[in-house]
Design a protein around this motif. Sequence first.
Motif, PDB file in Angstrom:
ATOM      1  N   GLU A   8       0.846  -1.195   0.000  1.00 15.92           N
ATOM      2  CA  GLU A   8       0.000   0.000   0.000  1.00 15.92           C
ATOM      3  C   GLU A   8       0.881   1.245   0.000  1.00 15.92           C
ATOM      4  O   GLU A   8       2.053   1.184   0.389  1.00 15.92           O
ATOM      5  N   PRO A   9       0.302   2.377  -0.395  1.00 21.22           N
ATOM      6  CA  PRO A   9       1.077   3.630  -0.321  1.00 21.22           C
ATOM      7  C   PRO A   9       1.467   3.918   1.125  1.00 21.22           C
ATOM      8  O   PRO A   9       0.703   3.683   2.056  1.00 21.22           O
ATOM      9  N   CYS A  10       2.665   4.433   1.304  1.00 20.32           N
ATOM     10  CA  CYS A  10       3.152   4.736   2.650  1.00 20.32           C
ATOM     11  C   CYS A  10       2.327   5.882   3.242  1.00 20.32           C
ATOM     12  O   CYS A  10       2.080   6.899   2.574  1.00 20.32           O
ATOM     13  N   PRO A  11       1.919   5.753   4.496  1.00 19.98           N
ATOM     14  CA  PRO A  11       1.108   6.796   5.124  1.00 19.98           C
ATOM     15  C   PRO A  11       1.872   8.104   5.373  1.00 19.98           C
ATOM     16  O   PRO A  11       1.265   9.121   5.674  1.00 19.98           O
ATOM     17  N   CYS A  12       3.187   8.093   5.204  1.00 25.62           N
ATOM     18  CA  CYS A  12       3.951   9.320   5.427  1.00 25.62           C
ATOM     19  C   CYS A  12       3.759  10.320   4.281  1.00 25.62           C
ATOM     20  O   CYS A  12       4.146  11.479   4.391  1.00 25.62           O
ATOM     21  N   GLY A  13       3.177   9.859   3.155  1.00 24.45           N
ATOM     22  CA  GLY A  13       2.913  10.752   2.035  1.00 24.45           C
ATOM     23  C   GLY A  13       4.033  10.837   1.019  1.00 24.45           C
ATOM     24  O   GLY A  13       4.007  11.684   0.121  1.00 24.45           O
ATOM     25  N   SER A  14       4.993   9.937   1.095  1.00 26.84           N
ATOM     26  CA  SER A  14       6.131   9.993   0.170  1.00 26.84           C
ATOM     27  C   SER A  14       5.765   9.565  -1.253  1.00 26.84           C
ATOM     28  O   SER A  14       6.497   9.858  -2.189  1.00 26.84           O
ATOM     29  N   GLY A  15       4.668   8.846  -1.382  1.00 27.96           N
ATOM     30  CA  GLY A  15       4.284   8.325  -2.683  1.00 27.96           C
ATOM     31  C   GLY A  15       4.873   6.956  -2.966  1.00 27.96           C
ATOM     32  O   GLY A  15       4.553   6.331  -3.969  1.00 27.96           O
ATOM     33  N   LYS A  16       5.741   6.470  -2.113  1.00 24.34           N
ATOM     34  CA  LYS A  16       6.338   5.155  -2.287  1.00 24.34           C
ATOM     35  C   LYS A  16       5.450   4.101  -1.630  1.00 24.34           C
ATOM     36  O   LYS A  16       4.585   4.418  -0.809  1.00 24.34           O
ATOM     37  N   LYS A  17       5.718   2.838  -1.984  1.00 31.38           N
ATOM     38  CA  LYS A  17       5.054   1.741  -1.290  1.00 31.38           C
ATOM     39  C   LYS A  17       5.590   1.702   0.139  1.00 31.38           C
ATOM     40  O   LYS A  17       6.746   2.046   0.393  1.00 31.38           O
ATOM     41  N   TYR A  18       4.743   1.255   1.063  1.00 32.72           N
ATOM     42  CA  TYR A  18       5.104   1.182   2.478  1.00 32.72           C
ATOM     43  C   TYR A  18       6.376   0.352   2.686  1.00 32.72           C
ATOM     44  O   TYR A  18       7.268   0.733   3.438  1.00 32.72           O
ATOM     45  N   CYS A  22       8.696   3.285   4.939  1.00 33.20           N
ATOM     46  CA  CYS A  22       8.728   3.324   6.415  1.00 33.20           C
ATOM     47  C   CYS A  22       8.573   1.966   7.100  1.00 33.20           C
ATOM     48  O   CYS A  22       8.631   1.910   8.330  1.00 33.20           O
ATOM     49  N   LEU A  23       8.405   0.880   6.361  1.00 37.82           N
ATOM     50  CA  LEU A  23       8.195  -0.430   6.983  1.00 37.82           C
ATOM     51  C   LEU A  23       9.352  -0.801   7.913  1.00 37.82           C
ATOM     52  O   LEU A  23       9.140  -1.144   9.077  1.00 37.82           O
ATOM     53  N   ALA A  24      10.584  -0.715   7.426  1.00 36.01           N
ATOM     54  CA  ALA A  24      11.744  -1.097   8.244  1.00 36.01           C
ATOM     55  C   ALA A  24      11.880  -0.194   9.467  1.00 36.01           C
ATOM     56  O   ALA A  24      12.154  -0.665  10.574  1.00 36.01           O
ATOM     57  N   LYS A  25      11.677   1.105   9.284  1.00 37.38           N
ATOM     58  CA  LYS A  25      11.777   2.055  10.401  1.00 37.38           C
ATOM     59  C   LYS A  25      10.734   1.734  11.470  1.00 37.38           C
ATOM     60  O   LYS A  25      11.028   1.696  12.664  1.00 37.38           O
ATOM     61  N   ASN A  26       9.501   1.464  11.052  1.00 36.71           N
ATOM     62  CA  ASN A  26       8.429   1.163  12.007  1.00 36.71           C
ATOM     63  C   ASN A  26       8.678  -0.164  12.715  1.00 36.71           C
ATOM     64  O   ASN A  26       8.408  -0.290  13.911  1.00 36.71           O
ATOM     65  N   ALA A  27       9.211  -1.141  11.996  1.00 34.31           N
ATOM     66  CA  ALA A  27       9.516  -2.423  12.625  1.00 34.31           C
ATOM     67  C   ALA A  27      10.598  -2.245  13.683  1.00 34.31           C
ATOM     68  O   ALA A  27      10.523  -2.827  14.766  1.00 34.31           O
TER      69      ALA A  27
END
Length: 155
Positions: A8-18, A22-27
């Motif tokens: 899904e699109p990253c919720p940070c608004g970067s336009g990249k896939k999650y 931010c997936l690694a950072k959040n993990a």
Amino acid sequence: MAKIGRNEPCPCGSGKKYKQCCLAKNATERTAARVADPLPHHHPRLCQDCNAEVDAAANAVIALIEQGKLDHAERAAHVLVDRWPDVHDGYDCLAMVAQAKGDNRLAADYYRKVIAFARKDPDLYDPGFVDYFQDSINRLQPASVGALPPHPRDI
């Protein structure tokens, strides 16, 4: 909060896939939070769930000893001590490992730690508990070396 899918699109608004943002950072943040906020302290003698976990861990150590996997058993016993430092079971397991390795002096020392738990909180232990472990020490070492000094209440 709904779980974010990897594609899904990253919720940070970067336009990249999650997964690419931010997936690694959040993990990493979730892992750090778990380490900083360990499980609540439960005394296994008072908490049924913890008691079951301690029993399962101790039984796993005993199974490893029976299989002759003494180094694995020793590591598992140390994990038991680290996870539940306020109960005797880990030290009992370490004593069994030491005894299986032929180190009777070390086994006796660990059994003395088990006895110390019972003397610290005698209401949590059966009346013959200390005697059982003292007999184990006496079998492992000569009386002059293995005998515990008398407890102050016994003098």
